[in-house]
Design an enzyme around this catalytic site. Structure first.
Site, PDB file in Angstrom:
ATOM      1  N   THR A  13      -2.704  -1.579  -1.325  1.00  0.00           N
ATOM      2  CA  THR A  13      -3.199  -1.505  -2.719  1.00  0.00           C
ATOM      3  C   THR A  13      -2.640  -2.666  -3.551  1.00  0.00           C
ATOM      4  O   THR A  13      -3.385  -3.412  -4.188  1.00  0.00           O
ATOM      5  CB  THR A  13      -2.765  -0.154  -3.354  1.00  0.00           C
ATOM      6  OG1 THR A  13      -3.240   0.896  -2.520  1.00  0.00           O
ATOM      7  CG2 THR A  13      -3.303   0.002  -4.758  1.00  0.00           C
ATOM      8  N   ALA A  33       3.390 -22.205 -14.159  1.00  0.00           N
ATOM      9  CA  ALA A  33       4.506 -22.296 -13.201  1.00  0.00           C
ATOM     10  C   ALA A  33       4.960 -23.736 -12.977  1.00  0.00           C
ATOM     11  O   ALA A  33       6.095 -23.978 -12.576  1.00  0.00           O
ATOM     12  CB  ALA A  33       4.094 -21.676 -11.876  1.00  0.00           C
ATOM     13  N   GLU A 129      10.107  -6.897 -10.913  1.00  0.00           N
ATOM     14  CA  GLU A 129       9.457  -6.431 -12.143  1.00  0.00           C
ATOM     15  C   GLU A 129       8.486  -5.282 -11.869  1.00  0.00           C
ATOM     16  O   GLU A 129       8.365  -4.342 -12.658  1.00  0.00           O
ATOM     17  CB  GLU A 129       8.699  -7.606 -12.783  1.00  0.00           C
ATOM     18  CG  GLU A 129       8.061  -7.292 -14.114  1.00  0.00           C
ATOM     19  CD  GLU A 129       9.067  -6.892 -15.179  1.00  0.00           C
ATOM     20  OE1 GLU A 129       9.841  -7.738 -15.621  1.00  0.00           O
ATOM     21  OE2 GLU A 129       9.085  -5.702 -15.571  1.00  0.00           O
ATOM     22  N   VAL A 132       9.345  -1.039 -11.631  1.00  0.00           N
ATOM     23  CA  VAL A 132       9.441  -0.048 -12.709  1.00  0.00           C
ATOM     24  C   VAL A 132       8.268  -0.202 -13.660  1.00  0.00           C
ATOM     25  O   VAL A 132       8.054  -1.286 -14.222  1.00  0.00           O
ATOM     26  CB  VAL A 132      10.770  -0.191 -13.493  1.00  0.00           C
ATOM     27  CG1 VAL A 132      10.863   0.893 -14.562  1.00  0.00           C
ATOM     28  CG2 VAL A 132      11.972  -0.133 -12.564  1.00  0.00           C
ATOM     29  N   ASP A 201      10.154   9.563  -7.505  1.00  0.00           N
ATOM     30  CA  ASP A 201       9.720   8.204  -7.860  1.00  0.00           C
ATOM     31  C   ASP A 201      10.224   7.831  -9.256  1.00  0.00           C
ATOM     32  O   ASP A 201      10.753   6.731  -9.461  1.00  0.00           O
ATOM     33  CB  ASP A 201       8.182   8.128  -7.791  1.00  0.00           C
ATOM     34  CG  ASP A 201       7.666   6.779  -8.235  1.00  0.00           C
ATOM     35  OD1 ASP A 201       7.827   5.812  -7.460  1.00  0.00           O
ATOM     36  OD2 ASP A 201       7.129   6.672  -9.348  1.00  0.00           O
ATOM     37  N   LYS A 205      13.020   4.819 -10.469  1.00  0.00           N
ATOM     38  CA  LYS A 205      12.816   3.839 -11.550  1.00  0.00           C
ATOM     39  C   LYS A 205      13.885   3.992 -12.636  1.00  0.00           C
ATOM     40  O   LYS A 205      14.401   3.000 -13.153  1.00  0.00           O
ATOM     41  CB  LYS A 205      11.419   4.014 -12.135  1.00  0.00           C
ATOM     42  CG  LYS A 205      10.308   3.682 -11.129  1.00  0.00           C
ATOM     43  CD  LYS A 205       8.966   4.190 -11.624  1.00  0.00           C
ATOM     44  CE  LYS A 205       7.853   3.908 -10.632  1.00  0.00           C
ATOM     45  NZ  LYS A 205       6.625   4.665 -10.933  1.00  0.00           N
ATOM     46  N   GLY A 302      -1.430   0.974  -9.953  1.00  0.00           N
ATOM     47  CA  GLY A 302      -2.750   0.419  -9.671  1.00  0.00           C
ATOM     48  C   GLY A 302      -2.638  -0.998  -9.151  1.00  0.00           C
ATOM     49  O   GLY A 302      -1.617  -1.677  -9.352  1.00  0.00           O
TER      50      GLY A 302
HETATM   51  P1  NDP Z   1      -0.049   0.672   0.601  1.00  0.00           P
HETATM   52  O1  NDP Z   1       0.261   1.781   1.534  1.00  0.00           O
HETATM   53  O2  NDP Z   1      -1.389   0.603  -0.013  1.00  0.00           O
HETATM   54  O3  NDP Z   1       0.211  -0.718   1.329  1.00  0.00           O
HETATM   55  C1  NDP Z   1       1.234  -0.941   2.260  1.00  0.00           C
HETATM   56  C2  NDP Z   1       0.694  -1.856   3.325  1.00  0.00           C
HETATM   57  O4  NDP Z   1       1.758  -2.250   4.187  1.00  0.00           O
HETATM   58  C3  NDP Z   1      -0.394  -1.196   4.191  1.00  0.00           C
HETATM   59  O5  NDP Z   1      -1.494  -2.063   4.281  1.00  0.00           O
HETATM   60  C4  NDP Z   1       0.328  -1.031   5.534  1.00  0.00           C
HETATM   61  O6  NDP Z   1      -0.536  -1.136   6.627  1.00  0.00           O
HETATM   62  C5  NDP Z   1       1.275  -2.211   5.520  1.00  0.00           C
HETATM   63  N1  NDP Z   1       2.386  -2.061   6.433  1.00  0.00           N
HETATM   64  C6  NDP Z   1       3.053  -0.955   6.817  1.00  0.00           C
HETATM   65  N2  NDP Z   1       4.025  -1.264   7.704  1.00  0.00           N
HETATM   66  C7  NDP Z   1       3.975  -2.589   7.874  1.00  0.00           C
HETATM   67  C8  NDP Z   1       4.720  -3.507   8.670  1.00  0.00           C
HETATM   68  N3  NDP Z   1       5.715  -3.112   9.451  1.00  0.00           N
HETATM   69  N4  NDP Z   1       4.388  -4.805   8.604  1.00  0.00           N
HETATM   70  C9  NDP Z   1       3.381  -5.234   7.826  1.00  0.00           C
HETATM   71  N5  NDP Z   1       2.642  -4.410   7.052  1.00  0.00           N
HETATM   72  C10 NDP Z   1       2.938  -3.115   7.075  1.00  0.00           C
HETATM   73  O7  NDP Z   1       1.093   0.681  -0.507  1.00  0.00           O
HETATM   74  P2  NDP Z   1       1.018   0.121  -2.002  1.00  0.00           P
HETATM   75  O8  NDP Z   1       0.389  -1.219  -2.017  1.00  0.00           O
HETATM   76  O9  NDP Z   1       0.480   1.168  -2.897  1.00  0.00           O
HETATM   77  O10 NDP Z   1       2.575   0.018  -2.345  1.00  0.00           O
HETATM   78  C11 NDP Z   1       3.359  -1.050  -1.881  1.00  0.00           C
HETATM   79  C12 NDP Z   1       4.697  -0.982  -2.611  1.00  0.00           C
HETATM   80  O11 NDP Z   1       4.482  -1.123  -4.006  1.00  0.00           O
HETATM   81  C13 NDP Z   1       5.458   0.326  -2.432  1.00  0.00           C
HETATM   82  O12 NDP Z   1       6.826   0.060  -2.410  1.00  0.00           O
HETATM   83  C14 NDP Z   1       5.103   1.110  -3.698  1.00  0.00           C
HETATM   84  O13 NDP Z   1       6.065   2.057  -4.055  1.00  0.00           O
HETATM   85  C15 NDP Z   1       5.056  -0.031  -4.688  1.00  0.00           C
HETATM   86  N6  NDP Z   1       4.273   0.220  -5.888  1.00  0.00           N
HETATM   87  C16 NDP Z   1       2.982   0.654  -5.768  1.00  0.00           C
HETATM   88  C17 NDP Z   1       2.215   0.829  -6.891  1.00  0.00           C
HETATM   89  C18 NDP Z   1       0.796   1.286  -6.814  1.00  0.00           C
HETATM   90  O14 NDP Z   1       0.174   1.409  -7.868  1.00  0.00           O
HETATM   91  N7  NDP Z   1       0.227   1.512  -5.634  1.00  0.00           N
HETATM   92  C19 NDP Z   1       2.760   0.568  -8.239  1.00  0.00           C
HETATM   93  C20 NDP Z   1       4.121   0.070  -8.238  1.00  0.00           C
HETATM   94  C21 NDP Z   1       4.840  -0.077  -7.094  1.00  0.00           C
HETATM   95  P3  NDP Z   1      -1.249   0.204   7.171  1.00  0.00           P
HETATM   96  O15 NDP Z   1      -2.050   0.739   6.035  1.00  0.00           O
HETATM   97  O16 NDP Z   1      -2.093  -0.311   8.300  1.00  0.00           O
HETATM   98  O17 NDP Z   1      -0.152   1.116   7.595  1.00  0.00           O
HETATM   99  N1  HSE Z   2       3.316   6.510  -7.681  1.00  0.00           N
HETATM  100  C1  HSE Z   2       3.701   5.690  -8.767  1.00  0.00           C
HETATM  101  C2  HSE Z   2       3.205   6.318 -10.054  1.00  0.00           C
HETATM  102  C3  HSE Z   2       3.150   4.299  -8.593  1.00  0.00           C
HETATM  103  O1  HSE Z   2       2.415   7.254 -10.011  1.00  0.00           O
HETATM  104  O2  HSE Z   2       3.630   5.888 -11.124  1.00  0.00           O
HETATM  105  C4  HSE Z   2       3.762   3.318  -9.520  1.00  0.00           C
HETATM  106  O3  HSE Z   2       5.093   3.109  -9.248  1.00  0.00           O
END
Ligand code: NDP
Ligand code: HSE
Length: 436
Positions: A13, A33, A129, A132, A201, A205, A302
């Site tokens: 995501t 940048a 950044e 949180v 979660d 934060k 998001g």
């Molecule tokens: P997702 O699950 O959408 O994405 C994680 C990705 O990492 C997946 O595509 C997964 O592949 C891949 N992955 C897993 N293991 C490995 C590996 N060993 N090597 C390479 N790639 C790997 O997570 P998000 O993008 O939602 O979240 C990412 C981070 O951001 C998390 O720490 C989350 O807490 C943080 N975050 C997310 C927010 C959000 O709105 N979604 C907001 C703020 C922070 P596969 O799907 O094939 O397993």
């Molecule tokens: N799961 C978290 C939330 C994503 O709902 O706020 C953002 O960190």
């Protein structure tokens, strides 16, 4: 000048959002940048999906270590999540002399001390950044914009999923499970949604905010954590009748005895801006001695909002990576040798006010007995609401709002009240934050 080379670990995501926003806005980002920022390598377990996102703009691999081993990569973005492989990769990237950007609040709240120490020693930056409140630049605000202040407290709605659930339940009378599924579909919820709904979660934060606000180490194990799974719809309604809304708050305060660090549902007066933050939006209120109260509001989750914060870190690192490491902004706002050892207080020590709901027998003298026990214990009552018993009903709800009292003292008196034969069900207790 050659573009700075970035390796992206995890094209889910947030990772896909980073790629999209960087590509769409690359010209303006470069003007800010001072040089281009190019994602040259992407690692994801699902290489086909990753390749469909990045096209032929980057090399896609399934082994993240290949990215770290590439000597051309200057910055590694970790967007995998969790404390397992993500921790190993972040530590390996730092050891390899790469700057790191991560949105992984779980990792930093639990292993931040180790990660920041390693980065400091290796002279590299760790940008977080996005960890949180998603797109809200709250880390930068606290660490830089508010640096003149002695921070008094930070209180925020820092989990979009739970705020979305509470808003939909209140507005539309929807049930908990249906709204949670909707939040998952919209990409707000963590891979394991219990982290959202149980407050974990938000506590990750709040732990990070606490460290930056007060210059204490990240100490997730000391945080008090309570989620929204036990909230009953009638409490949302009673709170409303009393002029409050229920929000899951992350709270960290500096008090004479130490630092409060807690996450739990709280009644917030409806007239406060924070009470009117709805849906998946986040908001953080910071109180500093010089600036007074500031409110930071925006999307907390998001794909693109979170990417906005990740890219802000990329720009910062691009601007600063040639600077003397000793003169960069410290990871936790305070110089590493100036961290404070102020204790994080146990919940028993926290002083706050309460909403109580008691299921009582509808008979004379019940209110007097309950308030009598409270008076004996020095608990001062602010308001009482008694729902009129329906025709033929022999029980009713008694709602009590208290003034501030130490939680340990409140626990003792509640145990005594619970023993009264006229109190017919477990007492519901929700803390209250006036945010005055
Ligand atoms: P997702 O699950 O959408 O994405 C994680 C990705 O990492 C997946 O595509 C997964 O592949 C891949 N992955 C897993 N293991 C490995 C590996 N060993 N090597 C390479 N790639 C790997 O997570 P998000 O993008 O939602 O979240 C990412 C981070 O951001 C998390 O720490 C989350 O807490 C943080 N975050 C997310 C927010 C959000 O709105 N979604 C907001 C703020 C922070 P596969 O799907 O094939 O397993
Ligand atoms: N799961 C978290 C939330 C994503 O709902 O706020 C953002 O960190």
């Amino acid at each position: 000048m050659k573009a700075i080379q970035v390796g992206l670990l995890g094209a889910g995501t947030v990772g896909s959002g980073v790629f999209t926003v960087l590509k769409r806005n690359q010209e303006e980002i470069q003007r800010r940048a001072g040089r281009g920022i190019e994602i040259a390598m992407v690692a994801d377990l699902d290489t086909a999906r990753a390749a469909s996102i990045v096209g032929d703009h980057a090399t896609v691999v399934n082994d993240a270590r290949q990215v770290i081993a590439n000597p051309d990569i200057d910055i590694v973005i970790e967007l995998i999540g969790g404390y397992g492989i993500a921790r190993e990769l972040v530590m390996e990237a730092i050891a390899a002399g790469k700057h790191v950007v991560t949105a992984n609040k779980a990792l930093l709240a639990v292993h931040g001390t180790e990660i920041f120490a390693a980065a400091h020693q290796r002279g590299v930056m760790v940008g977080f950044e996005a960890a949180v409140a998603g797109g809200i630049p709250i880390i930068k605000s606290l660490r830089e914009g508010l640096t003149a202040n002695r921070i008094e407290w930070v209180v925020g709605i820092i989990n979009g999923t739970t705020n979305f659930i509470l808003s939909e339940m209140r507005d539309k009378g929807l049930d908990f499970d249906a709204v949670l599924k909707q939040a998952q579909r919209l990409g707000y919820a963590e891979a394991d949604p219990t982290f959202d709904i149980e407050g974990v979660d938000a506590a990750h934060k709040a732990t990070i905010l606490s460290a930056i606000a007060f210059g204490i180490p990240v100490q997730f194990d000391k945080a008090y954590v309570e989620g929204i799974t036990r909230l009953a719809p009638q409490d949302i309604r009673y709170a409303e009748q009393l002029g409050y809304r229920i929000k899951l708050l992350g709270i960290t305060k500096r008090v004479p005895k130490g630092i409060e660090l807690r996450v739990h549902p709280s009644l917030v007066p409806s007239k406060r801006l924070l009470a009117n933050v709805e849906g998946a939006m986040n908001a953080v209120v910071v109180r500093g001695d010089a600036v007074g109260t500031t409110l930071h509001y925006g999307k907390g989750a998001g794909s693109e909002p979170t990417a906005s914060a990740v890219i802000a870190d990329l720009v910062d690192i691009t601007r600063l990576h040639t600077s003397d490491a000793a003169h960069r902004v410290p990871h936790l706002a305070f110089q590493p040798d100036q961290m404070s050892s102020e204790p994080v207080l146990s919940m028993d020590e926290v002083v706050t006010s309460y909403y109580l709901r008691l299921r009582v027998a509808d008979q004379p003298g019940v209110l007097a007995k309950v308030t009598g026990l409270m008076a004996e214990a020095g608990v001062s009552i602010d308001a009482v609401l008694q729902r009129e018993a329906g025709e033929g009903e022999k029980q009713t709800d008694l709602i009590i709002l208290t003034h501030d009292v130490r939680e340990g003292a409140m626990n003792e008196v509640l145990a005594r009240v619970q023993q009264l034969p006229t109190v017919l069900a477990p007492i519901v207790r929700i803390r209250k934050e006036e945010l005055a």
